[in-house]
Design a protein around this motif. Structure first.
Motif, PDB file in Angstrom:
ATOM      1  N   ASP A   1       0.761  -1.211  -0.027  1.00 11.62           N
ATOM      2  CA  ASP A   1      -0.104  -0.038  -0.017  1.00 11.62           C
ATOM      3  C   ASP A   1       0.825   1.231   0.030  1.00 11.62           C
ATOM      4  OD1 ASP A   1       0.874  -0.045   2.503  1.00 11.62           O
ATOM      5  OD2 ASP A   1      -0.918  -0.279   3.526  1.00 11.62           O
ATOM      6  N   GLY A   2       2.193   1.103  -0.133  1.00  7.00           N
ATOM      7  CA  GLY A   2       2.886   2.255  -0.204  1.00  7.00           C
ATOM      8  C   GLY A   2       3.305   2.925   1.188  1.00  7.00           C
ATOM      9  N   ASN A   3       2.875   2.232   2.426  1.00  3.42           N
ATOM     10  CA  ASN A   3       3.142   2.835   3.606  1.00  3.42           C
ATOM     11  C   ASN A   3       4.787   2.292   3.822  1.00  3.42           C
ATOM     12  OD1 ASN A   3       0.845   4.203   4.623  1.00  3.42           O
ATOM     13  ND2 ASN A   3       0.052   2.175   4.953  1.00  3.42           N
ATOM     14  N   PRO A   4       5.362   3.126   4.971  1.00  6.64           N
ATOM     15  CA  PRO A   4       6.648   2.693   5.175  1.00  6.64           C
ATOM     16  C   PRO A   4       6.891   1.150   5.467  1.00  6.64           C
ATOM     17  CG  PRO A   4       5.930   4.749   6.255  1.00  6.64           C
ATOM     18  CD  PRO A   4       4.708   4.205   5.726  1.00  6.64           C
ATOM     19  N   SER A   5       8.029   0.753   5.009  1.00  5.22           N
ATOM     20  CA  SER A   5       8.474  -0.640   5.301  1.00  5.22           C
ATOM     21  C   SER A   5       9.365  -0.808   6.463  1.00  5.22           C
ATOM     22  CB  SER A   5       9.298  -1.194   3.807  1.00  5.22           C
ATOM     23  OG  SER A   5      10.349  -0.432   3.653  1.00  5.22           O
TER      24      SER A   5
END
Length: 397
Positions: free
Chosen positions: A357-361
């Motif tokens: 979802d493009g949130n921080p990894s």
């Protein structure tokens, strides 16, 4: 029932829950697992029909060369079953003797022998070898070094049921059967708390609190001003302010005026700066949690170096790397430390995947708010309890 309104800065109620998805699979970068004693979590799972997931055995990986060892190499004294039984009984006896101090709400009457670091307490009680039994849990899970962790904290967490669970994590050879605990949550911990949040009627999420005023005239003595998710400023009145973790003055000063007594008290609070970073690597073992050794010796990783590699998906080559850090460490520095660790092991470097979802990894969290053993012995929690029961009764911690 008490009418409750929750205000939070995140998109969902998460506490220490933070689940990222890569290739459609959940990876917990906060709360990782639960035990049979976590009755509130178990009750919530039943209520929301959330399934659990079995966690495979923990193994050791040598940071010097990448070799893998059985968990018992971390605590070789347990290989002698007779000695293991004696040590275990001695520990359980000590737990029973001190249970009333460890389980009290404020550690009132804490004896001097518990107001010391846990490593010192183990040594004094002839249980020094058990230190390495606990390192795989206390240090790996973010509780810090046993040379700094107060004995009373450790005994409160590592009661007899959790202790037996830890022994089970050292393998079937020790307990004679496949360990059933700890377990994880199907879909990740954040899934559960999203469902909990959806069930709470009066909830304010994705907001930024800008000020909290106490002792205000009118119907509600506590007045909170915050910016909602749309950028609008709102003000609401409350009957009482409840903080669910020990606050740090340099952070709470941004929106709440503390009294001199509160400031002095909260200045004693310490936290561990702890990172969880997603990596992708095809050659690490699957479906287990791996903690580190160094050069065949038992040694704790240096600050910034990996503490553990976690993966509960046999079909995936994505792992969560956990590590302690300095307060101002950046994600670029953490990734550089991870790359250096793989170079020391003689392994190809990992890559750092993006989330679905493009949130921080990655997730940086300040875990386990605590005070020193000395301050515990001086009655920190008794002072905290009395502060919470002040005349205006507007603040509880």
């Amino acid at each position: 029932e008490i009418p409750l309104r929750l205000v939070g800065s995140e998109m969902c109620i998460r506490d220490r829950a933070h689940t990222a998805f890569v290739d459609g699979l959940p990876f917990d970068m906060g709360a990782l697992e639960y035990n049979r004693t976590d009755t509130y979590t178990i009750d919530l799972m039943k209520r929301f029909n959330v399934e659990d997931v079995h966690i495979e055995l923990i193994e050791l990986i040598d940071e010097a060369n990448g070799d893998v060892y059985p968990m018992l190499d971390l605590a070789p004294s347990l290989k002698d079953k007779a000695a293991a039984v004696v040590e275990s009984l001695e520990y359980l006896k000590a737990v029973i003797e001190h249970v009333r101090f460890a389980n009290g709400p404020d550690f009132e009457g804490l004896p001097h022998e518990l107001a010391v670091p846990f490593s010192e307490w183990l040594e004094t009680n002839g249980l020094a070898e058990l230190r390495w039994v606990f390192e795989g849990v206390l240090f790996t899970f973010g509780y810090g070094k046993q040379t700094e962790l107060p004995a009373a904290y450790a005994l409160k967490f590592m009661h007899w049921q959790n202790f037996l669970t830890v022994l089970g994590m050292f393998g079937t050879e020790l307990i004679g059967q496949e360990p059933n605990w700890p377990r994880s949550i199907d879909g990740g911990f954040q899934r559960l708390f999203r469902q909990v949040g959806a069930d709470i009627r009066d909830l304010r999420l994705n907001v930024r609190v800008t000020s909290i005023a106490r002792d205000q005239p009118g119907e509600h003595p506590v007045v909170v001003t915050y910016e909602d998710g749309l950028g609008d400023t709102r003000t609401e009145g409350f009957d009482r302010l409840i903080m669910t973790a020990l606050p740090k003055p340099d952070e709470i000063d941004q929106y709440l005026d503390l009294t001199d007594h509160e400031r002095a008290l909260f200045s004693d609070v310490k936290v561990n700066h702890y990172w969880s970073v997603l990596i992708r690597h095809p050659d690490l073992k699957r479906e287990n949690q791996i903690v580190l050794m160094r050069g065949g010796e038992r040694a704790l990783p240096e600050t910034g170096d990996p503490v553990s590699y976690v993966c509960n998906h046999a079909e995936s080559d994505v792992f969560v790397v956990n590590a302690y850090s300095e307060p101002d460490t950046t994600i670029d520095e953490m990734r550089a430390n991870i790359l250096a660790a793989f170079e020391r092991m003689g392994m190809d470097p990992p890559t750092f995947p993006e989330t679905d979802d493009g949130n921080p990894s990655w997730n940086k969290w300040e875990f386990f708010p605590h005070v020193s053993a000395e301050r515990m012995g001086e009655g920190f929690y008794t002072c905290l309890l009395y502060t919470s029961d002040a005349a205006d009764d507007s603040l509880r911690v």
